[in-house]
Design a protein around this motif. Structure first.
Motif, PDB file in Angstrom:
ATOM      1  N   VAL A   1      35.617  39.487  35.111  1.00 24.85           N
ATOM      2  CA  VAL A   1      36.918  39.101  35.669  1.00 24.85           C
ATOM      3  C   VAL A   1      37.785  40.330  35.905  1.00 24.85           C
ATOM      4  CG1 VAL A   1      39.067  37.915  35.151  1.00 24.85           C
ATOM      5  CG2 VAL A   1      36.898  36.803  34.679  1.00 24.85           C
ATOM      6  N   GLY A   2      37.813  41.196  34.906  1.00 28.46           N
ATOM      7  CA  GLY A   2      38.616  42.415  35.025  1.00 28.46           C
ATOM      8  C   GLY A   2      38.164  43.263  36.193  1.00 28.46           C
ATOM      9  N   ALA A   3      36.844  43.380  36.353  1.00 27.09           N
ATOM     10  CA  ALA A   3      36.320  44.222  37.424  1.00 27.09           C
ATOM     11  C   ALA A   3      36.710  43.663  38.791  1.00 27.09           C
ATOM     12  CB  ALA A   3      34.801  44.325  37.310  1.00 27.09           C
ATOM     13  N   ILE A   4      36.552  42.376  38.973  1.00 30.94           N
ATOM     14  CA  ILE A   4      36.896  41.790  40.273  1.00 30.94           C
ATOM     15  C   ILE A   4      38.393  41.920  40.514  1.00 30.94           C
ATOM     16  CG2 ILE A   4      36.788  39.712  41.663  1.00 30.94           C
ATOM     17  CD1 ILE A   4      34.097  39.623  41.004  1.00 30.94           C
ATOM     18  N   LEU A   5      39.165  41.728  39.462  1.00 32.95           N
ATOM     19  CA  LEU A   5      40.619  41.867  39.592  1.00 32.95           C
ATOM     20  C   LEU A   5      40.979  43.278  40.046  1.00 32.95           C
ATOM     21  CD1 LEU A   5      42.678  39.721  38.989  1.00 32.95           C
ATOM     22  CD2 LEU A   5      43.074  40.737  36.779  1.00 32.95           C
ATOM     23  N   VAL A   6      40.380  44.265  39.375  1.00 29.31           N
ATOM     24  CA  VAL A   6      40.670  45.656  39.726  1.00 29.31           C
ATOM     25  C   VAL A   6      40.207  45.959  41.139  1.00 29.31           C
ATOM     26  CG1 VAL A   6      39.993  48.024  39.240  1.00 29.31           C
ATOM     27  CG2 VAL A   6      40.680  46.543  37.386  1.00 29.31           C
ATOM     28  N   GLY A   7      39.016  45.471  41.481  1.00 28.61           N
ATOM     29  CA  GLY A   7      38.493  45.729  42.821  1.00 28.61           C
ATOM     30  C   GLY A   7      39.397  45.153  43.889  1.00 28.61           C
ATOM     31  N   LEU A   8      39.833  43.912  43.689  1.00 28.88           N
ATOM     32  CA  LEU A   8      40.699  43.278  44.675  1.00 28.88           C
ATOM     33  C   LEU A   8      42.047  43.985  44.751  1.00 28.88           C
ATOM     34  CD1 LEU A   8      39.979  39.481  44.138  1.00 28.88           C
ATOM     35  CD2 LEU A   8      39.568  40.824  46.190  1.00 28.88           C
ATOM     36  N   THR A   9      42.622  44.297  43.582  1.00 29.68           N
ATOM     37  CA  THR A   9      43.927  44.964  43.587  1.00 29.68           C
ATOM     38  C   THR A   9      43.854  46.276  44.342  1.00 29.68           C
ATOM     39  OG1 THR A   9      44.326  44.087  41.379  1.00 29.68           O
ATOM     40  CG2 THR A   9      45.772  45.850  42.127  1.00 29.68           C
TER      41      THR A   9
ATOM     42  N   ILE B   1      41.504  45.605  30.614  1.00 30.78           N
ATOM     43  CA  ILE B   1      42.121  44.428  31.215  1.00 30.78           C
ATOM     44  C   ILE B   1      41.355  43.181  30.805  1.00 30.78           C
ATOM     45  CG2 ILE B   1      42.490  43.222  33.395  1.00 30.78           C
ATOM     46  CD1 ILE B   1      43.219  45.796  34.663  1.00 30.78           C
ATOM     47  N   GLY B   2      40.047  43.283  30.811  1.00 27.75           N
ATOM     48  CA  GLY B   2      39.248  42.102  30.519  1.00 27.75           C
ATOM     49  C   GLY B   2      39.183  41.758  29.042  1.00 27.75           C
ATOM     50  N   GLY B   3      39.401  42.765  28.204  1.00 32.03           N
ATOM     51  CA  GLY B   3      39.246  42.507  26.784  1.00 32.03           C
ATOM     52  C   GLY B   3      37.945  43.115  26.311  1.00 32.03           C
ATOM     53  N   ILE B   4      38.059  43.933  25.283  1.00 27.48           N
ATOM     54  CA  ILE B   4      36.891  44.684  24.863  1.00 27.48           C
ATOM     55  C   ILE B   4      35.881  43.793  24.180  1.00 27.48           C
ATOM     56  CG2 ILE B   4      36.151  46.530  23.351  1.00 27.48           C
ATOM     57  CD1 ILE B   4      38.639  47.932  24.010  1.00 27.48           C
ATOM     58  N   GLY B   5      34.628  43.979  24.541  1.00 31.60           N
ATOM     59  CA  GLY B   5      33.560  43.214  23.917  1.00 31.60           C
ATOM     60  C   GLY B   5      33.201  41.958  24.692  1.00 31.60           C
ATOM     61  N   SER B   6      33.974  41.639  25.701  1.00 28.21           N
ATOM     62  CA  SER B   6      33.703  40.397  26.421  1.00 28.21           C
ATOM     63  C   SER B   6      33.090  40.681  27.778  1.00 28.21           C
ATOM     64  CB  SER B   6      35.010  39.634  26.600  1.00 28.21           C
ATOM     65  OG  SER B   6      34.900  38.703  27.642  1.00 28.21           O
ATOM     66  N   ILE B   7      31.880  40.170  27.996  1.00 32.78           N
ATOM     67  CA  ILE B   7      31.217  40.362  29.292  1.00 32.78           C
ATOM     68  C   ILE B   7      31.972  39.593  30.365  1.00 32.78           C
ATOM     69  CG2 ILE B   7      29.078  40.032  30.567  1.00 32.78           C
ATOM     70  CD1 ILE B   7      28.568  41.972  28.522  1.00 32.78           C
ATOM     71  N   LYS B   8      32.403  38.383  30.002  1.00 34.62           N
ATOM     72  CA  LYS B   8      33.180  37.591  30.955  1.00 34.62           C
ATOM     73  C   LYS B   8      34.436  38.359  31.351  1.00 34.62           C
ATOM     74  CE  LYS B   8      35.153  33.860  29.352  1.00 34.62           C
ATOM     75  NZ  LYS B   8      35.364  32.458  28.934  1.00 34.62           N
ATOM     76  N   GLY B   9      35.079  38.964  30.345  1.00 35.52           N
ATOM     77  CA  GLY B   9      36.272  39.750  30.607  1.00 35.52           C
ATOM     78  C   GLY B   9      35.976  40.918  31.533  1.00 35.52           C
ATOM     79  N   ALA B  10      34.802  41.548  31.317  1.00 31.34           N
ATOM     80  CA  ALA B  10      34.451  42.676  32.165  1.00 31.34           C
ATOM     81  C   ALA B  10      34.293  42.233  33.607  1.00 31.34           C
ATOM     82  CB  ALA B  10      33.159  43.323  31.668  1.00 31.34           C
TER      83      ALA B  10
END
Lengths: 327, 305, 377
Positions: free
Chosen positions: B245-253, B234-243
């Motif tokens: 954002v993606g993690a918080i998104l998944v956690g909230l969902t 979800i965040g985009g591979i290779g991107s720490i920022k993506g990880a």
């Protein structure tokens, strides 16, 4: 003669020989094992179509395996409890006839494959792997929480489904059915890989842009391949459910997807008999290593690791070399 | 649902997301820099948790346990990088999948051989246990706040590492063009081992932190592994920022889905049915989210196309 | 898929020269992976009883189902077709039991369940060859409901994972709980983070919590609940409080009430001897699963001693009579071959360094299961 066709023939006939020997020695369990190999190999042939020919690494192929299995489970359970599936708008009753169940299983998984493929093929690389995995997980959680068909407990089908003229409870007759279907699937795979469709698909696997430059749309090729692959794996799922007389959400799990992929890679990706050899070797290893120790998974892991690191091209690659056909 | 409860659930979602971030950060680094799919990441998480439980059991110190988890996971990571992973960089994803799948088997049964089949004990240290009262009257467990804190610190540290240090420059360059930086004289092998060990250490830390409030048992890493893959995709591979954002998104969902969906369905279904349907949809929700993101942006939110 | 054949002779004590194995037992249980603790306990309890009996005519073949239904079915096929077993046992999980048992008993094999007790096999699907030595799945939950009523709790917050066993657990609790259910929550199978559910508990008007979260799920929930500061009393079935799990939970479980048909302090000579000998042989306290394995073996031995397994009707009658010394005291089967027994309430305590349970009362006396009327036997 080149080695690969010899190897293929040896394996195919070898499977039959093992079963005939087991019949003679009154070892029905060995026949059951061989049937299991045949069915899992069939699932692998389906995956190989997408994976080997199409280069589509689908980590969610268990979806089709599960759909095929549940098609069988739902139809058979309604038949065995004498209650219809739906009464409106038209009466659909259950059935315990294998050919009908196969048609339904193949149709359902084919439709699902087209749907999932249409969405997933817009991505590529590892994203494709993950989105196929996601679909697998969705179906898995759905099946667990759907109480009508057993949820996590699964569905038991007490008597094997019927095939006209045969006693399907007899291990060797059921094996014969699966063996013939496997043979047909392998023949289909072989024809497909040499056909115009197969060649174009292979070209798209190697370089999508070049193929587009020639005027062929890779998306459509891959979608068709994915659909066909789903159909074959779905049929394997229906047979698997029949073999075990049981269907459960585990058929949808990512571990099952992973196992099918392991067979294909182990045997040799894109090789005609890759899934067959891979399934046979894997199941053989499970049995042999299981006797060694309680922690036999360690040995299994070591063997698999060895094959990956040192036997590129899988087992077939090891035996018959990485020769390329030019005919 | 009261506002306080809702805010508490939001906090829960963020905390769950931060836990996922620790796992996902290592995974996305490894994939982004080395192009390697590492299914054994869950096993490194498990090794960190087991090491922490063992050391905590022997010394009674949670801090020592955390250090042990970092060390053990990093060591395990370095070991498998040197022996196995090194040979896989040039191979295609399939071979990497099979090889790392084999590693999972070896690690799981190996851990069972060393530690036995029953779960191990690891607990929150007394100075971090119990709830604190946040402004607004919300009672929230201190330990979970600590986890959020640690996660954000790690995120900041990683950002600083990638953006401000020499190693970070090499990592970013390696993500862009591997051969070029080798040609420029950077010791690629050492860099890769370092990155792999770093990713492993993060996973081990996550395992130890989470093991204190969950169960330290064989196979604890696999469910988290799947979620971590979902996050990095979800965040985009290779991107720490993506990880992040993606993690918080998944956690909230996941958290809000579990809480709100049954309530939503209760509007027009019996409670039993609403619960069942809501709960089923909730478990599928993360995957629906991922599929949705990928259909709109096939390389993830912050991924390089 | 272990091909470990464990020849259970009296080779341990007597010169066991090839006494022809008269009864072959196939044990399919979970010996690897996350849920292995339960299978190991059942196996160890079973084999202890066999060893103590000194009999040389019972051969046990033990295989690992890895908690996978298709492997369990395959192993069952092997045991029936290849090994030609007479009696089968061992399965821990209800979904595996549903995959294996109907087929096995239909082929004339006896099945003695040391754990899984799905409702389908207690009611409409009951079979003359199927005996359950442990309980019917709902029993411990029903007892929890009865205890909650006795303890004058009025408002329950109940939660379980969203799968058939979880749904059955909450149904069972509600069947015997006379108060009001403030909230009924289904979690995900395998979920490890319960912050959201605990927040809901904190916010609700319930005065106690009933939960069914077996294995690692329960460990996580208990730890997180203890840390959250929510003080509402917890009640659960023994599955989250067995000996194997308690050590991993620690102080977080102290004081929690749980229901079980067995505890190590049930006062009878068989139980005292069992606990002592189990601890001596295996170096750990037995759990309820171990006691169930032990009782299953003793039931089998009592039947073998009084009837020939090749005469199914006589053997079946011997099994039904259940003339053996159970760790629970008196033992009797109902018409559907499930036990009629007391279910006790236990509290988690600490004895020295070890966490264990102590019986504080009886929740249900001579309790049959709710599905017996549906069984036409």
């Amino acid at each position: 003669m080149r080695r690969e066709p010899l190897l293929n023939a040896a394996v195919f006939l070898g499977l039959l020989a093992v079963v005939l020997w087991a019949q003679a020695m009154d070892e029905p369990f060995t026949i059951t094992l061989a049937t299991r190999v045949a069915i899992l190999a069939l699932a692998g042939v389906g995956l190989n179509l997408a994976l080997g020919l199409g280069g589509l690494v689908s980590l969610g192929h268990a979806v089709f395996f599960g759909i095929g299995g549940y098609a069988m489970g739902i139809l058979a359970s309604h038949a065995q409890s004498y209650s219809p599936l739906i009464e409106w708008p038209m009466l659909i009753e259950g059935t315990k006839s294998m050919p009908v169940i196969w048609l339904v299983a193949m149709g359902a998984s084919g439709l699902a494959a087209l749907g999932i493929g249409a969405l997933s093929l817009r991505t590529s690389g590892v994203y494709f792997i993950m989105i196929t995995l996601a679909f697998g997980q969705m179906f898995y959680y759905f099946a667990i929480s759907w109480p009508a068909y057993g949820g996590e407990d699964g569905l038991s089908i007490y008597v094997r489904n019927g095939f006209a003229g045969l006693n399907t409870l007899d291990p060797i007759q059921f094996f014969a059915i699966c063996y013939v279907i496997l043979g047909l699937a392998l023949w289909l795979f072989s024809r497909l890989s040499r056909s115009a469709f197969g060649l174009a698909l292979g070209a798209a696997r190697q370089n999508g842009e070049r193929v587009m430059a020639v005027g062929i749309a890779p998306y459509r090729l891959r979608l068709v391949a994915f659909g066909l692959s789903g159909v074959i794996t779905g049929l394997a799922g229906a047979l698997f459910a029949d073999l075990n007389r049981f269907v459960s959400p585990t058929m949808f799990s990512w571990q099952t997807s992973g196992e099918i992929m392991v067979f294909v890679i182990l045997g040799g990706v894109a090789r005609l008999f890759g899934p067959v050899i891979g399934a046979a070797v894997f199941i053989l290893l499970e049995h042999v290593l299981g006797g060694l120790s309680d922690f036999w998974h360690i040995y299994l892991g070591a063997v698999l690791l060895g094959v990956v690191l040192f036997a590129r091209g899988g087992i077939i690659g090891l035996i018959s070399g990485r020769e390329v056909r030019h005919d | 649902m009261s506002l306080i409860l809702f805010i508490e659930q939001m906090l829960n979602g963020v905390q769950f997301g931060v836990m996922l971030f620790l796992m996902a950060a290592g995974l996305t680094l490894i994939f982004g820099v080395m192009g390697l799919i590492n299914l054994a990441h869950g096993s490194l998480y498990m090794i960190g948790a087991f090491a922490a439980a063992w050391v905590a059991g022997m010394t009674g110190s949670f801090l020592l346990a955390l250090i042990a988890s970092l060390a053990a996971a990093a060591a395990a990571g370095a070991l498998i990088e040197l022996t196995v992973i090194r040979r896989l960089y040039d191979r295609d994803h399939l071979d990497q999948v099979l090889a790392t799948f084999a590693l999972i088997l070896i690690f799981s049964e190996g851990t069972r051989w060393v530690f036995g089949s029953f779960p191990l004990f690891l607990e929150i240290p007394p100075y971090l246990s119990g709830p604190v009262t946040l402004p607004g009257g919300i009672d929230y467990p201190l330990y979970r706040l600590a986890i959020i804190g640690v996660g954000l610190l790690v995120a900041a540290g990683l950002f600083a590492l990638i953006a401000r240090t020499r190693i970070g420059i090499q990592i970013r360059a390696g993500e862009a063009d591997r051969e070029m930086i080798a040609a420029l004289g950077v010791n690629i092998s050492a860099l890769y081992t370092l990155v792999f060990a770093l990713g492993a250490a993060l996973a081990g830390l996550a395992g130890a932190l989470v093991g204190a409030i969950q169960s330290v048992q064989i196979g604890m890493g696999e469910p988290v592994l799947i979620l971590a893959f979902v996050v990095i995709v979800i965040g985009g591979i290779g991107s720490i920022k993506g990880a992040l954002v993606g993690a918080i998104l998944v956690g909230l969902t996941d958290t809000l889905g579990r809480v709100l969906l049954p309530v939503f369905f209760a509007q027009f279904m019996t409670p039993q049915a609403a619960n069942s349907v809501g709960s089923s949809l909730a478990s599928m929700s993360i995957y629906i989210l991922m599929a949705g993101v990928l259909v709109m942006r096939p390389s993830g939110l912050f991924g390089k196309a | 898929m272990n091909l470990k054949t464990l020849a259970m002779a009296s080779a341990l004590t007597m010169a066991a020269c090839a006494a022809q194995a008269e009864v072959k037992v196939g044990m399919i249980t979970t010996l690897s992976g996350g849920g292995a603790g339960l299978g190991l306990d059942v196996r160890d309890g079973f084999m202890l009883a066999l060893e103590q009996s000194g009999r040389s005519d019972i051969e046990v073949i033990i295989e690992d189902d890895q908690r996978k239904p298709d492997i369990a079915v395959q192993l069952a096929d092997k045991m029936i077709q290849s090994d030609k077993v007479d009696v089968m046992t061992g399965i821990i999980w209800s979904n595996l039991a549903m995959a294996v048992v109907p087929g096995a008993v239909a082929q004339g094999k006896f099945y003695l369940s040391p754990n899984a007790g799905p409702s389908a096999l207690a009611g409409k699907g009951c079979n003359k060859n199927y005996f359950n030595v442990a309980w019917q799945n709902d029993n411990l939950h029903e007892a929890a409901g009865a205890y909650a009523t006795d303890a004058t709790f009025l408002n329950a917050f109940i939660l379980a994972p969203n799968y058939p066993a979880g749904q059955d657990a909450l149904t069972g609790f509600k069947r015997y709980f006379d108060g009001n259910v403030a909230a009924e929550v289904y979690t995900q199978l395998g979920q490890t983070d319960y912050a959201a559910e605990i927040a809901q508990i904190r916010d609700s008007v319930a005065d106690h919590v009933f939960f069914f979260l077996p294995g690692g799920m329960g460990i996580s929930f208990l730890k997180q609940y203890a840390d959250s500061g929510v003080k509402k009393p917890l009640i659960g079935p023994a599955f989250s409080f067995d000996q194997g799990i308690l050590q991993a939970v620690g102080d977080a479980a102290l004081g929690v009430k749980n229901t079980s048909q067995w505890n190590k302090d049930i006062d009878n000579p068989t139980n005292a001897a069992f606990v002592a000998s189990f601890q001596e042989k295996y170096g750990r306290l037995p759990s309820l699963y171990a006691s169930q394995g032990f009782d299953t073996a003793n039931l089998l031995i009592s039947a073998v001693a009084s009837a020939d397994v090749n005469d199914p009707d006589a053997f079946r009658a011997a099994l039904k009579a259940a003339k053996f010394d159970s760790t629970r005291g008196d033992f009797a089967f109902g018409n559907n071959h499930h036990p009629i027994q007391n279910i006790y309430v236990r509290e988690v305590i600490k004895e020295g360094d070890v966490y264990t349970n102590k019986i504080i009362g009886t929740a249900l006396t001579n309790h049959a299961d709710a599905y017996a009327p549906e069984c036409k036997m």
